[in-house]
Scaffold this active site. Sequence first.
Site, PDB file in Angstrom:
ATOM      1  N   GLU A   1       0.405   5.241   0.502  1.00 59.03           N
ATOM      2  CA  GLU A   1      -0.533   6.301   0.894  1.00 59.03           C
ATOM      3  C   GLU A   1      -0.086   7.649   0.349  1.00 59.03           C
ATOM      4  O   GLU A   1       0.993   7.788  -0.226  1.00 59.03           O
ATOM      5  CB  GLU A   1      -0.661   6.307   2.422  1.00 59.03           C
ATOM      6  CG  GLU A   1      -1.254   4.988   2.919  1.00 59.03           C
ATOM      7  CD  GLU A   1      -1.501   4.952   4.412  1.00 59.03           C
ATOM      8  OE1 GLU A   1      -0.996   5.835   5.144  1.00 59.03           O
ATOM      9  OE2 GLU A   1      -2.211   4.021   4.849  1.00 59.03           O
TER      10      GLU A   1
ATOM     11  N   GLU B   1      -3.028  -4.836  -2.751  1.00 55.45           N
ATOM     12  CA  GLU B   1      -3.545  -5.828  -3.703  1.00 55.45           C
ATOM     13  C   GLU B   1      -3.636  -5.248  -5.107  1.00 55.45           C
ATOM     14  O   GLU B   1      -3.254  -5.881  -6.101  1.00 55.45           O
ATOM     15  CB  GLU B   1      -4.958  -6.284  -3.304  1.00 55.45           C
ATOM     16  CG  GLU B   1      -5.065  -6.954  -1.957  1.00 55.45           C
ATOM     17  CD  GLU B   1      -5.334  -5.993  -0.810  1.00 55.45           C
ATOM     18  OE1 GLU B   1      -4.748  -4.891  -0.791  1.00 55.45           O
ATOM     19  OE2 GLU B   1      -6.118  -6.345   0.075  1.00 55.45           O
TER      20      GLU B   1
ATOM     21  N   ASN C   1       0.845  -1.194   0.000  1.00 56.07           N
ATOM     22  CA  ASN C   1       0.000   0.000   0.000  1.00 56.07           C
ATOM     23  C   ASN C   1       0.880   1.243   0.000  1.00 56.07           C
ATOM     24  O   ASN C   1       1.921   1.292   0.667  1.00 56.07           O
ATOM     25  CB  ASN C   1      -1.013   0.011   1.156  1.00 56.07           C
ATOM     26  CG  ASN C   1      -0.400  -0.075   2.536  1.00 56.07           C
ATOM     27  OD1 ASN C   1       0.627  -0.688   2.728  1.00 56.07           O
ATOM     28  ND2 ASN C   1      -1.060   0.534   3.509  1.00 56.07           N
TER      29      ASN C   1
HETATM   30  N1  THU Z   1      -5.234  -1.375   2.711  1.00 57.91           N
HETATM   31  C1  THU Z   1      -4.698  -2.256   1.801  1.00 57.91           C
HETATM   32  O1  THU Z   1      -3.590  -2.064   1.301  1.00 57.91           O
HETATM   33  N2  THU Z   1      -5.453  -3.344   1.474  1.00 57.91           N
HETATM   34  C2  THU Z   1      -6.675  -3.637   1.996  1.00 57.91           C
HETATM   35  O2  THU Z   1      -7.313  -4.583   1.582  1.00 57.91           O
HETATM   36  C3  THU Z   1      -7.215  -2.819   3.084  1.00 57.91           C
HETATM   37  C4  THU Z   1      -6.513  -1.543   3.336  1.00 57.91           C
HETATM   38  C5  THU Z   1      -4.444  -0.181   3.058  1.00 57.91           C
HETATM   39  C6  THU Z   1      -5.057   1.108   2.594  1.00 57.91           C
HETATM   40  C7  THU Z   1      -4.471   2.088   3.581  1.00 57.91           C
HETATM   41  O3  THU Z   1      -3.198   2.489   3.098  1.00 57.91           O
HETATM   42  C8  THU Z   1      -4.273   1.278   4.838  1.00 57.91           C
HETATM   43  O4  THU Z   1      -4.347  -0.085   4.454  1.00 57.91           O
HETATM   44  C9  THU Z   1      -5.312   1.542   5.915  1.00 57.91           C
HETATM   45  O5  THU Z   1      -6.586   1.450   5.415  1.00 57.91           O
END
Ligand code: THU
Length: 157
Positions: free
Chosen positions: A62, A73, A60
């Site tokens: 941000e 994902e 992820n």
């Molecule tokens: N996040 C993911 O990478 N995958 C998920 O299925 C759920 C949430 C990330 C998004 C954000 O950067 C952090 O987790 C908190 O929501």
Amino acid sequence: MASHSFEYQRINSIEDLAQEEKNILKKTKELCKNAYAPYSNFLVGSIVRLNNGEMIKGVNIENASYPVGICAERAALSAAIANFPKEKINTIAISYLSQKGNVEPLFPCGMCRQFILECETRNEAPIKIILSAQEGEVIIINKASDLLPFGFKGTNL
Ligand code: THU
């Protein structure tokens, strides 16, 4: 009354997995530390394994403008399709590292379920989903459509 159910596997420990699954999950757990998540401090890692054995990583990422961020994902699947458009996706593993403890498996968010579903449709073969925190139970879902029953497939677009 109609009803819907599906079967999935709950495995007590990574040690009980087959070698190939153990390998992808171990790498996915380690990958979480590469996430860029300074706002949530919730570090997610995802690895896509293709039928040719290639492992494609995603984390992820941000952003100060929060909605701009991307989940692990979708990052992994996008890279897999960009780099190996002809290769079938076999498996996606997902793990995370958080400050609140790391025992419950992470289930993909709704947006990612929709994304994985279309990857599976495009794939013309099931995508296995392996879920686990840094420790504890492992959940294996046999196909992405199990996680999004009645998902939008755009058939009538
Ligand atoms: N996040 C993911 O990478 N995958 C998920 O299925 C759920 C949430 C990330 C998004 C954000 O950067 C952090 O987790 C908190 O929501």
